[in-house]
Design a protein around this motif. Structure first.
Motif, PDB file in Angstrom:
ATOM      1  N   LYS A 297       1.144  -1.072   0.200  1.00 11.01           N
ATOM      2  CA  LYS A 297      -0.506  -0.097   0.190  1.00 11.01           C
ATOM      3  C   LYS A 297       1.064   1.538  -0.022  1.00 11.01           C
ATOM      4  O   LYS A 297       1.828   0.927   0.541  1.00 11.01           O
TER       5      LYS A 297
ATOM      6  N   SER B  95      -6.682   7.151 -10.746  1.00  6.12           N
ATOM      7  CA  SER B  95      -7.494   5.937 -10.235  1.00  6.12           C
ATOM      8  C   SER B  95      -8.095   5.788 -11.599  1.00  6.12           C
ATOM      9  O   SER B  95      -9.305   4.887 -11.529  1.00  6.12           O
TER      10      SER B  95
ATOM     11  N   SER C  43     -12.420   5.376  -7.797  1.00  4.34           N
ATOM     12  CA  SER C  43     -12.439   5.569  -6.514  1.00  4.34           C
ATOM     13  C   SER C  43     -13.670   5.461  -5.537  1.00  4.34           C
ATOM     14  O   SER C  43     -14.244   5.638  -5.562  1.00  4.34           O
TER      15      SER C  43
ATOM     16  N   ASP D  56      -9.597   5.827  -1.915  1.00  2.01           N
ATOM     17  CA  ASP D  56      -8.958   3.894  -2.205  1.00  2.01           C
ATOM     18  C   ASP D  56      -8.934   3.710  -3.487  1.00  2.01           C
ATOM     19  O   ASP D  56     -10.028   3.842  -4.007  1.00  2.01           O
TER      20      ASP D  56
ATOM     21  N   LYS E 159      -6.539   1.427  -7.349  1.00  4.84           N
ATOM     22  CA  LYS E 159      -5.269   1.508  -7.006  1.00  4.84           C
ATOM     23  C   LYS E 159      -4.205   1.626  -8.810  1.00  4.84           C
ATOM     24  O   LYS E 159      -5.081   2.304  -9.105  1.00  4.84           O
TER      25      LYS E 159
ATOM     26  N   ASP F  50      -0.658   1.485 -10.646  1.00 13.03           N
ATOM     27  CA  ASP F  50       0.539   0.542 -11.868  1.00 13.03           C
ATOM     28  C   ASP F  50       1.697   1.364 -11.546  1.00 13.03           C
ATOM     29  O   ASP F  50       2.161   2.704 -11.409  1.00 13.03           O
TER      30      ASP F  50
ATOM     31  N   VAL G  14       0.986  -3.370  -9.623  1.00  9.66           N
ATOM     32  CA  VAL G  14      -0.131  -2.659  -9.320  1.00  9.66           C
ATOM     33  C   VAL G  14      -0.165  -1.993  -7.278  1.00  9.66           C
ATOM     34  O   VAL G  14       0.018  -3.387  -6.833  1.00  9.66           O
ATOM     35  N   CYS G  15      -0.309  -0.937  -6.909  1.00 13.28           N
ATOM     36  CA  CYS G  15      -0.287  -1.325  -5.607  1.00 13.28           C
ATOM     37  C   CYS G  15      -1.605  -1.003  -4.988  1.00 13.28           C
ATOM     38  O   CYS G  15      -2.789   0.342  -6.003  1.00 13.28           O
ATOM     39  N   ASP G  16      -2.549  -1.090  -4.193  1.00 10.61           N
ATOM     40  CA  ASP G  16      -3.308   0.156  -3.174  1.00 10.61           C
ATOM     41  C   ASP G  16      -2.738   1.299  -2.386  1.00 10.61           C
ATOM     42  O   ASP G  16      -1.761   1.494  -2.031  1.00 10.61           O
ATOM     43  N   VAL G  17      -3.445   2.605  -3.259  1.00 11.00           N
ATOM     44  CA  VAL G  17      -3.420   3.097  -2.818  1.00 11.00           C
ATOM     45  C   VAL G  17      -4.382   3.908  -2.636  1.00 11.00           C
ATOM     46  O   VAL G  17      -5.488   3.599  -2.523  1.00 11.00           O
TER      47      VAL G  17
END
Length: 614
Positions: free
Chosen positions: A2, A21, A25, A39, A41, A43, A49-52
């Motif tokens: 994250k 996003s 989001s 929130d 995702k 890249d 690909v990360c949780d943001v």
DNA sequence: GCAAGGTC
């Protein structure tokens, strides 16, 4: 994995979220009402690909102050130059702080999305500390600092993919400024308040600030120049000629003289000739340039001049228009639009207006011209421009309506072309003297059609003079005039002076003017339909008091030079030419000495104040 | 009760 992203204000968090996003989001509430969490995702190169989570602060979240035991009256003011300073969480920002700590708990990286200016870098560091409170494993190396100057999609994507680390030299520069401003402000404020206590009509506190006093100094300086002005008479020549039944007034190229007899002698020489000769006639195209893209300071100056609005009222109205989504971010120093920005689409939004819609339409039908580019770029925000269309009638607040109209007209003017015309200049030689007459013929108004605040119109045109023709002098005389006093200070001029001398920032200049008003150092006075700024007795007394004291090295506490010098020093800290400690020590020592001198000469301050009391 | 700098 994250990544926690934090922006300097909610609006940036929202915009960046939308871009990164792709519009997908999820919004969550946070402990702070205005600072939502988003929130999605994304890249990140090299991380997949990360949780943001994207959230925001509202400016600084820490406060720099003296600990309570060194409060007012508990310690001699002079000691404030050496006593320790405390950096605490601003109690109004506790919820924001808590949100960042909480959101950091399951995050691996922290990404800073504050404005790319000096203060933004420092706010970024405050955010890092808040994140670390929640998650010790987020070290300084886990902080990504994004670099962006506007909110165009590709620019933001690029910023997300190419972060650097926080620049601690820039953070140091801000800490240096904060510490110096606090030590100087608190010590001198307590000293002045104590010194003048008991005198007649003294408000409390009597504050000193590194920006307040130079600003006050400008006002007092102007006031004294107006008051001490003595008029002087002067004399000059004027000649009129007539051709084809049309009279032309010619002005003397030598201007004016303060010696009447001398001018009369010259005049008598001329009078020996009943005729003069047209020496040259030139007609050349001339332009009236469209304005530069709009900065905060320019907006404040113009609203003061055109609408008689105070700088503070202008900024407040602009802020409301911004949070309502009608205009872009109103605190910017940038006077050039990014090349990639789609200005025509903004022009398009204004075509439906009943006042300037037609003008906007004509811009799209071929009249559009790329705005001029100024030299300033704060690397954070584009010039102020309209975002969404709004009918003026629908804006209830007077000030907001004025500011919106101004922003739109200014923007359309920037996208238009310069006004065009022809200037005719005729030179008349009469005896030994030379005279000039000019005529202006406006051929195309262009931007002036929408920018109705500025007047440029055809003046009397000149008769069809021929080069070399001899022409009778129809009327001539020695005219008498007298010099006029300088004008009183206006808010427009004060803003310009502060801006030019580096006193305050675009966001704070209005506050400083407001503050020296609240402290009863200056007052605004209506004069013939406009408003002028004059110092109060206290304001004059303080400035005169400080200039009557002899400070070491001839420094002045009421002139802009010290603040300017601080700016230079801060730049050196930013570039690494000087350390924070060196810069701080040098400046603290300087002010400490001035403090000691001031404390020793309190009687002078009191006497000067009494002198100006009525 | 003090500063100047962010921002709501």
């Amino acid at each position: 994995m994250k990544v926690l992203c934090v922006a300097e204000k909610p609006s940036i968090a929202k915009e960046v979220t939308n871009i990164l996003s792709g519009g997908k989001s999820v919004r969550r509430n946070s402990p702070s009402k205005y600072n939502s969490n988003f929130d999605f995702k994304f890249d990140f190169p090299g991380h997949g690909v990360c949780d943001v989570t994207m959230t925001s602060v509202t400016g600084h979240i820490n406060r720099t102050d003296f600990p309570a035991q060194y409060g007012w009256g508990k310690v001699p003011p002079g000691r404030l130059f050496e006593l320790p300073i405390e950096v605490k969480i601003d109690k109004d920002k506790a919820a924001i702080h808590r949100n960042i700590s909480t959101e950091a708990r399951n995050s691996t990286y922290l990404m800073i999305w504050t404005d790319c200016d000096r203060e933004g870098e420092a706010i970024g560091y405050e955010i890092f500390e808040a994140a670390q409170k929640g998650n010790r494993s987020i070290s300084f190396n886990h902080v990504w600092r994004s670099h962006f100057s506007h909110l165009e999609r590709n620019h933001i994507l690029n910023a997300a993919r190419n972060p650097t680390g926080l620049d601690m030299k820039v953070v140091d520069a801000v800490n240096c400024r904060q510490e110096l401003d606090l030590r100087v402000g608190a010590s001198f404020t307590r000293l002045l308040t104590d010194a003048l206590r008991g005198q007649k009509n003294i408000p409390s506190p009597v504050s000193y600030g590194t920006c307040q006093f130079p600003a006050l100094g400008f006002v007092v300086d102007r006031y004294k120049r107006v008051k001490s002005f003595k008029e002087e008479k002067f004399w000059y020549l004027q000649a009129d000629v007539e051709k084809d039944g049309q009279t032309a007034h010619f002005n003397w190229t030598r201007g004016r003289f303060f010696d009447r007899l001398y001018v009369i002698t010259l005049y008598q020489e001329c009078m020996k000739n009943p005729h003069g000769k047209i020496d040259s006639v030139t007609k050349k195209p001339t332009s009236n340039y469209k304005p530069y893209p709009l900065t905060t300071v320019q907006l404040q100056k113009d609203c003061s001049t055109f609408y008689k609005m105070s700088a503070k009222a202008t900024l407040d109205a602009a802020e409301k228009l911004y949070t309502g989504g009608w205009i872009s971010y109103p605190r910017t120093e940038t006077d050039k639009f990014p090349r990639a920005m789609n200005l025509k689409s903004i022009v398009e939004t204004q075509t439906q207006d009943s006042r300037w819609g037609q003008f906007a339409r004509e811009l799209l039908d071929g009249g559009f011209s790329q705005p001029r580019e100024g030299k300033n770029d704060d690397k954070s925000h584009p010039p102020i421009h309209p975002v969404k269309f709004q009918k003026l009638e629908a804006i209830k607040d007077d000030n907001q309506r004025k500011v919106y109209e101004y922003v739109v007209r200014r923007f359309l003017a920037c996208c238009s072309t310069d006004a065009k015309g022809f200037q005719t200049v005729a030179t008349l030689v009469w005896g030994n003297e030379i005279f000039k007459a000019t005529g202006l013929e406006v051929s195309e108004l262009n931007y002036l059609k929408v920018y109705t605040y500025r007047k440029w119109s055809s003046s009397e045109t000149l008769p069809p003079f021929q080069q070399g023709e001899s022409i009778p002098i129809k009327f001539s005389e020695v005219k008498e005039g007298k010099t006029g006093p300088p004008n009183h200070m206006t808010e427009t001029e004060l803003i310009a002076l502060m801006d030019a001398n580096g006193i305050g920032t675009d966001a704070t200049i209005a506050d400083h003017i407001d503050r020296i008003g609240a402290r009863s150092y200056i007052q605004k006075v209506k004069k013939g339909g406009s408003e002028i700024i004059v110092p109060t007795e206290l304001g004059i007394g303080l400035i005169e008091g400080f200039s009557s004291i002899n400070f070491e090295n001839n420094i002045s506490l009421s002139k802009p030079s010290l603040r300017k010098r601080l700016e230079v020093l801060l730049k050196e800290v930013e570039t690494g030419r000087r350390t924070k400690d060196q810069a701080l020590k040098e400046n603290v020592d300087l002010y400490r000495k001035a403090f000691v001198t001031t404390a020793e000469n309190q009687a002078i301050l009191i006497n000067e104040y009494k002198k100006y009391q009525t």
